[in-house]
Design an enzyme around this catalytic site. Structure first.
Site, PDB file in Angstrom:
ATOM      1  N   HIS A   1       0.679  -5.565   2.750  1.00  0.00           N
ATOM      2  CA  HIS A   1       1.369  -4.768   3.758  1.00  0.00           C
ATOM      3  C   HIS A   1       2.816  -5.209   3.906  1.00  0.00           C
ATOM      4  CE1 HIS A   1      -2.593  -3.272   4.918  1.00  0.00           C
ATOM      5  NE2 HIS A   1      -2.985  -4.507   4.652  1.00  0.00           N
TER       6      HIS A   1
ATOM      7  N   GLU B   1      -2.184  -7.240   7.356  1.00  0.00           N
ATOM      8  CA  GLU B   1      -0.872  -7.027   7.969  1.00  0.00           C
ATOM      9  C   GLU B   1      -0.668  -7.934   9.180  1.00  0.00           C
ATOM     10  OE1 GLU B   1       2.095  -6.626   7.815  1.00  0.00           O
ATOM     11  OE2 GLU B   1       2.597  -4.496   7.928  1.00  0.00           O
TER      12      GLU B   1
ATOM     13  N   HIS C   1       0.830  -1.204   0.000  1.00  0.00           N
ATOM     14  CA  HIS C   1       0.000   0.000   0.000  1.00  0.00           C
ATOM     15  C   HIS C   1       0.869   1.261   0.000  1.00  0.00           C
ATOM     16  CE1 HIS C   1       0.898   0.999   4.180  1.00  0.00           C
ATOM     17  NE2 HIS C   1       0.800  -0.296   4.440  1.00  0.00           N
TER      18      HIS C   1
ATOM     19  N   GLN D   1       1.957   0.126  12.261  1.00  0.00           N
ATOM     20  CA  GLN D   1       0.508   0.184  12.073  1.00  0.00           C
ATOM     21  C   GLN D   1      -0.154  -1.129  12.410  1.00  0.00           C
ATOM     22  OE1 GLN D   1      -0.326   3.110   8.482  1.00  0.00           O
ATOM     23  NE2 GLN D   1       1.220   1.599   7.993  1.00  0.00           N
TER      24      GLN D   1
ATOM     25  N   LEU E   1       1.986   5.202   1.152  1.00  0.00           N
ATOM     26  CA  LEU E   1       2.449   5.783   2.410  1.00  0.00           C
ATOM     27  C   LEU E   1       1.292   6.318   3.261  1.00  0.00           C
ATOM     28  CD1 LEU E   1       5.304   6.552   3.699  1.00  0.00           C
ATOM     29  CD2 LEU E   1       4.799   8.856   2.869  1.00  0.00           C
ATOM     30  N   THR E   2       1.450   6.166   4.582  1.00  0.00           N
ATOM     31  CA  THR E   2       0.529   6.760   5.559  1.00  0.00           C
ATOM     32  C   THR E   2       1.344   7.668   6.474  1.00  0.00           C
ATOM     33  OG1 THR E   2       0.818   5.107   7.297  1.00  0.00           O
ATOM     34  CG2 THR E   2      -0.804   4.595   5.578  1.00  0.00           C
ATOM     35  N   ASP E   3       0.663   8.473   7.248  1.00  0.00           N
ATOM     36  CA  ASP E   3       1.374   9.321   8.211  1.00  0.00           C
ATOM     37  C   ASP E   3       2.110   8.474   9.248  1.00  0.00           C
ATOM     38  OD1 ASP E   3       0.609  11.639   6.916  1.00  0.00           O
ATOM     39  OD2 ASP E   3      -1.092  12.032   8.252  1.00  0.00           O
TER      40      ASP E   3
END
Length: 186
Positions: A141, A84, A10, A22, A12-14
């Site tokens: 993930h 994940e 996936h 995560q 990028l996330t914060d």
């Protein structure tokens, strides 16, 4: 056309940006992650991918939808077995702040790599059979993909899996691995 299967991490996330684990916490993509997803879609244009699937987590589902949009491909039902890794008490923690001692002491509370393989390998085999003759991409993930990649390679590779990275799955090797791990049903 031969069956083809790829895994895509996936976007990028914060939390990725902060180095925060995560796990199964459903953190959304950030704008950079959305751009990465669209970029992966553009990279796959013309390669014949007709179906984009994903783990049930929102960041994977959104990545799949953005890739599918670029490819004018279909999306399908979530693939729960490609979720994940469960990180237990480390989930939500910034790894740079976790001491080696604490990490080691918590290992028994993390989902074991063998459990990841026992759920993910059969799921990938089922997808290759169900979609025989098609090119299918599955958004997953980092930790799950690393476990699969390393098992297929037969060695732990020194680096992780980057956001937006594409891993080609050798279906013959996947089936051999299932036999090696005694994951083949009789």
């Amino acid at each position: 056309m031969d069956t083809a299967l790829v895994l895509i991490r996936h976007g990028l996330t914060d939390w990725n940006l902060a180095g925060r684990l995560q796990g199964r916490t459903d953190i959304p993509l950030n704008d950079t992650g959305r751009g990465q997803a669209r970029g992966v879609g553009r990279e796959l244009v013309g390669q014949g991918f007709s179906l984009i699937l994903a783990s049930p987590l929102g960041r994977a589902q959104e990545t799949a939808a953005l890739i599918a949009e670029e490819l004018n491909a279909e999306t399908g039902q979530p693939v729960p077995d490609l979720i994940e890794r469960g990180f237990g008490p480390l989930e939500g923690r910034i790894m740079a702040e976790v001491s080696d001692e604490e990490s080691v002491s918590l290992q028994s509370q993390l989902e074991p790599i063998d459990d990841i393989l026992r759920r993910a390998i059969p799921a990938l085999i089922d997808l290759s059979v169900e979609h025989a003759g098609k090119k299918v991409a599955v958004v997953s993930h980092g930790a799950t993909m690393r476990a699969i990649r390393d098992a297929l390679a037969g060695t732990k590779l020194p680096r992780g899996v980057e956001n937006g990275e594409i891993i080609q799955i050798n279906i013959q090797r996947l089936n051999e691995l299932a036999e090696e791990l005694d994951l083949v049903s009789c």
